[in-house]
Motif scaffolding. Sequence first.
Motif, short mmCIF file in Angstrom:
data_model
loop_
_atom_site.label_atom_id
_atom_site.label_comp_id
_atom_site.label_asym_id
_atom_site.label_seq_id
_atom_site.Cartn_x
_atom_site.Cartn_y
_atom_site.Cartn_z
N GLU A 107 -6.57 9.37 0.16
CA GLU A 107 -6.39 8.46 1.28
C GLU A 107 -7.59 7.54 1.39
OE1 GLU A 107 -5.74 9.24 5.93
OE2 GLU A 107 -4.22 10.19 4.64
N ASP B 90 -6.01 2.47 5.16
CA ASP B 90 -4.67 2.71 5.67
C ASP B 90 -3.68 2.95 4.54
OD1 ASP B 90 -4.66 0.17 4.63
OD2 ASP B 90 -3.34 -0.66 6.18
N GLN B 91 -4.19 3.37 3.36
CA GLN B 91 -3.33 3.61 2.21
C GLN B 91 -3.40 5.08 1.79
OE1 GLN B 91 -1.51 1.05 0.46
NE2 GLN B 91 -2.03 -0.19 2.24
N SER C 227 1.63 2.42 2.52
CA SER C 227 0.90 1.97 3.70
C SER C 227 1.18 2.92 4.85
CB SER C 227 1.33 0.55 4.06
OG SER C 227 0.86 0.20 5.35
N GLU D 9 0.68 2.27 7.83
CA GLU D 9 1.12 1.48 9.00
C GLU D 9 2.63 1.35 9.04
OE1 GLU D 9 0.46 -2.96 10.95
OE2 GLU D 9 -0.77 -2.29 9.25
N ASP D 10 3.24 0.90 7.92
CA ASP D 10 4.69 0.70 7.94
C ASP D 10 5.45 1.70 7.07
OD1 ASP D 10 4.19 -0.12 5.35
OD2 ASP D 10 4.68 -2.21 5.69
N ARG D 11 4.69 2.60 6.39
CA ARG D 11 5.27 3.68 5.58
C ARG D 11 6.07 3.15 4.39
NH1 ARG D 11 7.13 8.53 9.77
NH2 ARG D 11 5.10 8.72 10.82
N SER E 97 3.20 0.11 -1.29
CA SER E 97 2.32 -1.06 -1.42
C SER E 97 2.04 -1.39 -2.88
CB SER E 97 1.00 -0.81 -0.68
OG SER E 97 0.40 0.40 -1.11
#
Length: 503
Positions: free
Chosen positions: A240, A243-244, A258, A260-262, A265
Amino acid sequence: MKALRFYIVVSVTGAVIMALEILSSRILAPEFGNSVFVWGSIISVFLAALSLGYYLGGRLADRNPEIATLARLISLAALFQAGLILSGAPIARAIGALTHGSPSGTLLATTILFGPPSVLLATVSPFVIRLAARDLSELGNTAGRLYAVSTAGSLVGTLLCTFVLIPHMEVHQILSLLLLATALVAILGLAGAAGHQRVYVAAACLLAVFAIWSMSSSRELPSGVVHFEVSPYQTLRVTELSDQRFLYGDKTLYSAVSLEDRQTSLPYQRYSAGSLLLNAEIDSLLSIGMGSGGIGSYLRTARPDLEIDFVEIDPAVARIARRFFFFEDNPKTRVHIEDARQFLRRAERQWDYIYTDAYIGMSIPFHLTTVEFLDEVKRHLTPGGVFGLNLAAGLHEPFPQAILYTLTDRFETVFAFAVRGSTNLFILAIDSRVTLPKTEMIQRGSELNQRYDLEPSLDNIAASRMEITLDPEVAVLLTDRFAPANHLIAVGSKSLDLPEVPD
């Protein structure tokens, strides 16, 4: 009683040698992959070690036929095994970095890490035969019994390590267990001569204590690593950063999500949506290779009712996807733990889109590259269905050339796209004649952008389309009888490291 001691010594050391051979792939794989080159190196080094050990064992036994001498050799083997526990992974990592994970590097690492303990353990069988032979008229019978017991121990070590230890224990714990067995055998051999072998008895006992401590100790994960697991197929690592969240198999990056939005990326996984350029009404997906399941969830942002089947050979990958990457099973999302070729052979349904992400890293499943595999894929595509695949290499490297040549032999139309933001290639194939100039494909992408909000947009994916040119010198047809996938990858990898020749 002496005969029982001999049987224990040869059976346990035989088991340890074979368990080390099986386990060696788990130590080497994170740096060198799990290809035929790795296994060829392992088998060659262990065979050479057995040959040298048999020779040295026979000579040493004639020179000093005492069981205490043999026990000292076993103690030295245990010392090298302790070195494996303490520094095996760092040494493999250093050699891998120095040799760029090449086949020659694999052979070097295997020799350094596993050669010395294997040679020393291999001295046991001829040594014990010399000690056990009292009557030359019974020498053949004695040798036969001891080699039979040694081979039986090797069989037990192989099966135990493969089917019990590796699936349920960490690598350092298995190495510690093997060290403990070796140290105890050394102590057994020194029994009765302890007064004259105090140093070796003490050393063997210390090694046994170290093995017990190492086996029971837990290893702290490095900073940024949230999960580490050795499966029967590979070494898996979840890391980790910011935010990845990332999933690695051996040294290959499988997925990046990501938090944040799952969503995935990785650029090449987002390119999988390029299949919509050829079939905008995809309702079913078969993904060969699961990773974190990110490809399916990303495609579902465009096609919310998409029915998805994942085929993944390693159950640990599916467990990690569920635990760390927000993957959820539901009636329209199924995971099949099975070899993809066998799954297709037994499957009775068809899919609109079959996507494979199995051609990454240094260890390629060759049976998923051949014309026979592609025939299975075609059999399971609906009319107008699309086959897509990711290649972690450049268009003109040997392996992509072979894959493209094999695809064009089986599919009517093949397109290649350069994945922007990476060195990957995205390939689409359809079993019908499609006349679609690049400009028209870009226009189609622009029209579909009104329907699907994707990043990168479909017109940008179309704009990255490349002209496919095949070099007849390297573009070989891959078949079940001849599919040198790992060799082609190694050649391509080596060519990337060649220095530029000045004008």
